[in-house]
Design a protein around this motif. Structure first.
Motif, PDB file in Angstrom:
ATOM      1  N   LEU A 179      63.347  41.254  56.347  1.00 52.63           N
ATOM      2  CA  LEU A 179      63.992  39.965  56.556  1.00 52.63           C
ATOM      3  C   LEU A 179      65.490  39.993  56.253  1.00 52.63           C
ATOM      4  O   LEU A 179      66.269  39.329  56.936  1.00 52.63           O
ATOM      5  CB  LEU A 179      63.314  38.892  55.705  1.00 52.63           C
ATOM      6  N   GLU A 180      65.894  40.729  55.222  1.00 57.83           N
ATOM      7  CA  GLU A 180      67.320  40.778  54.893  1.00 57.83           C
ATOM      8  C   GLU A 180      68.121  41.334  56.060  1.00 57.83           C
ATOM      9  O   GLU A 180      69.168  40.798  56.432  1.00 57.83           O
ATOM     10  CB  GLU A 180      67.549  41.632  53.646  1.00 57.83           C
ATOM     11  N   SER A 181      67.625  42.398  56.660  1.00 57.21           N
ATOM     12  CA  SER A 181      68.292  42.975  57.823  1.00 57.21           C
ATOM     13  C   SER A 181      68.290  41.995  58.995  1.00 57.21           C
ATOM     14  O   SER A 181      69.307  41.836  59.689  1.00 57.21           O
ATOM     15  CB  SER A 181      67.586  44.277  58.228  1.00 57.21           C
ATOM     16  N   CYS A 182      67.163  41.320  59.217  1.00 55.86           N
ATOM     17  CA  CYS A 182      67.076  40.348  60.316  1.00 55.86           C
ATOM     18  C   CYS A 182      68.090  39.219  60.132  1.00 55.86           C
ATOM     19  O   CYS A 182      68.756  38.802  61.089  1.00 55.86           O
ATOM     20  CB  CYS A 182      65.663  39.774  60.397  1.00 55.86           C
ATOM     21  N   ARG A 183      68.187  38.691  58.916  1.00 57.08           N
ATOM     22  CA  ARG A 183      69.144  37.605  58.668  1.00 57.08           C
ATOM     23  C   ARG A 183      70.571  38.049  58.965  1.00 57.08           C
ATOM     24  O   ARG A 183      71.353  37.290  59.542  1.00 57.08           O
ATOM     25  CB  ARG A 183      69.043  37.139  57.216  1.00 57.08           C
ATOM     26  N   ARG A 184      70.914  39.225  58.535  1.00 57.33           N
ATOM     27  CA  ARG A 184      72.286  39.699  58.717  1.00 57.33           C
ATOM     28  C   ARG A 184      72.583  40.052  60.167  1.00 57.33           C
ATOM     29  O   ARG A 184      73.728  40.293  60.528  1.00 57.33           O
ATOM     30  CB  ARG A 184      72.568  40.867  57.776  1.00 57.33           C
ATOM     31  N   GLN A 185      71.533  40.043  61.009  1.00 56.71           N
ATOM     32  CA  GLN A 185      71.729  40.246  62.441  1.00 56.71           C
ATOM     33  C   GLN A 185      71.518  38.965  63.238  1.00 56.71           C
ATOM     34  O   GLN A 185      71.485  39.004  64.468  1.00 56.71           O
ATOM     35  CB  GLN A 185      70.807  41.372  62.931  1.00 56.71           C
ATOM     36  N   GLY A 186      71.374  37.821  62.527  1.00 56.91           N
ATOM     37  CA  GLY A 186      71.347  36.540  63.230  1.00 56.91           C
ATOM     38  C   GLY A 186      70.129  35.676  63.043  1.00 56.91           C
ATOM     39  O   GLY A 186      70.072  34.564  63.587  1.00 56.91           O
ATOM     40  N   LEU A 187      69.114  36.117  62.302  1.00 54.87           N
ATOM     41  CA  LEU A 187      67.913  35.287  62.105  1.00 54.87           C
ATOM     42  C   LEU A 187      68.250  34.111  61.205  1.00 54.87           C
ATOM     43  O   LEU A 187      68.774  34.290  60.108  1.00 54.87           O
ATOM     44  CB  LEU A 187      66.801  36.120  61.473  1.00 54.87           C
TER      45      LEU A 187
END
Length: 318
Positions: A84-92
């Motif tokens: 999730l941390e990676s997803c958020r930093r890519q726009g989630l």
């Protein structure tokens, strides 16, 4: 920095850190003995221990970025952030939840294990990282599925995959390919959810709706097809459409359909349905989970009522 200079030059010590986060080994190279580093992390002292061998040069609640820097220092230079941390930093667009672990990937030959807030996964399929704001992130497709494989309930998996398709513009085909190439562990739920998305679900709510339709005993509807009236004018793009009886089903929620401009658009759509003689059932996503029997009964009743009246002259766009 001399052996005791650090005690007089806290600024220089902070400059040698990563946003205030530093390893005990690095501190030792700057002249701070290990025993001193750990002693200064005791209650009431000016530092705190984030992870084994990792220190924050201040007290108080660490920022999210400081926690991330601590995790990367703990895991080493080959670590890649996923989940999730990676997803958020890519726009989630999904807020962090207190206590949520930070998921990092490491090459399989390394021996670092999970600790504290850090979830370490060793893998033979290390992805080439995407660097955003100086952080090594797994590509969005990998990050999404790494999180999905950890989930044990269908609804969160559906929601995350649908959000990834909508917000991160991840192609369902790319998700399927990554799922096939990756570990089979935890793949059953994302595999089923991807099939629903491939059949037309644009959101988590629509994926839940697809599952619910199977309990009605009704014919399978079409999903997200454009509807015109007999003059060829646009009517709507119903979430679900039973063409044989001209029945539309709309899952109405701004939470899932981010592009809708608002309530006025919903009213205008319903007016077009009425003008075209189309029967429409409206459901909010929460009803799919809290009142599934009532939703099923409503759909069945609406279908029977639509079948009992002459079908209006509407058609699907070719």
């Amino acid at each position: 920095m001399g052996r005791h200079t650090w005690a007089r030059d806290a600024e220089a010590l902070f400059a040698a850190s990563r946003r205030g986060v530093i390893t005990v080994a690095h501190l030792e190279s700057l002249g701070v003995p290990q025993r001193t580093s750990y002693r200064r992390c005791h209650p009431g002292r000016p530092w705190q221990r984030l992870l084994p061998g990792v220190i924050l040069l201040r007290t108080g609640e660490p920022t999210r970025r400081q926690l991330i820097e601590g995790a990367l220092l703990y895991c080493g230079d080959q670590a890649v952030i996923t989940g999730l941390e990676s997803c958020r930093r890519q726009g989630l667009r999904r807020p962090a939840v207190p206590g949520e672990p930070l998921h990092l990937l490491l090459p399989a030959h390394l021996k670092t294990t999970s600790s504290g807030y850090v979830l370490v996964e060793r893998t033979t399929r290390m992805p080439a990282p995407v660097r955003i704001d100086g952080l090594p992130l797994a590509p969005a497709v990998r990050s999404v599925l790494d999180e999905c494989r950890r989930l044990t309930e269908r609804a969160p998996v559906r929601a995350l995959l649908a959000e990834a398709v909508q917000q991160l513009e991840v192609a369902p085909a790319d998700l399927s390919t990554e799922l096939e190439n990756g570990s089979t562990r935890g793949s059953a739920l994302p595999r089923a959810a991807l099939q629903e998305i491939a059949h037309g679900a644009r959101s988590a709510a629509e994926a839940e709706a697809m599952a619910l339709v199977r309990r009605t005993g009704l014919p399978d509807p079409l999903w997200n097809f454009v509807l015109h009236d007999e003059q060829g004018r646009y009517v709507a793009t119903p979430d679900a459409w039973w063409d044989e009886v001209a029945l539309a089903w709309e899952i109405d929620s701004f939470e899932f359909h981010f592009g809708q401009p608002g309530y006025a658009a919903t009213l205008a759509r319903n007016n077009r349905y009425a003008a075209a003689g189309v029967s429409v059932v409206q459901t909010v996503p929460s009803q799919l989970r809290t009142e599934p029997r009532a939703v099923v009964a409503h759909l069945v009743s609406a279908y029977r009522a639509a079948a009992a009246r002459p079908r209006p002259p509407v058609r699907l766009a070719s």
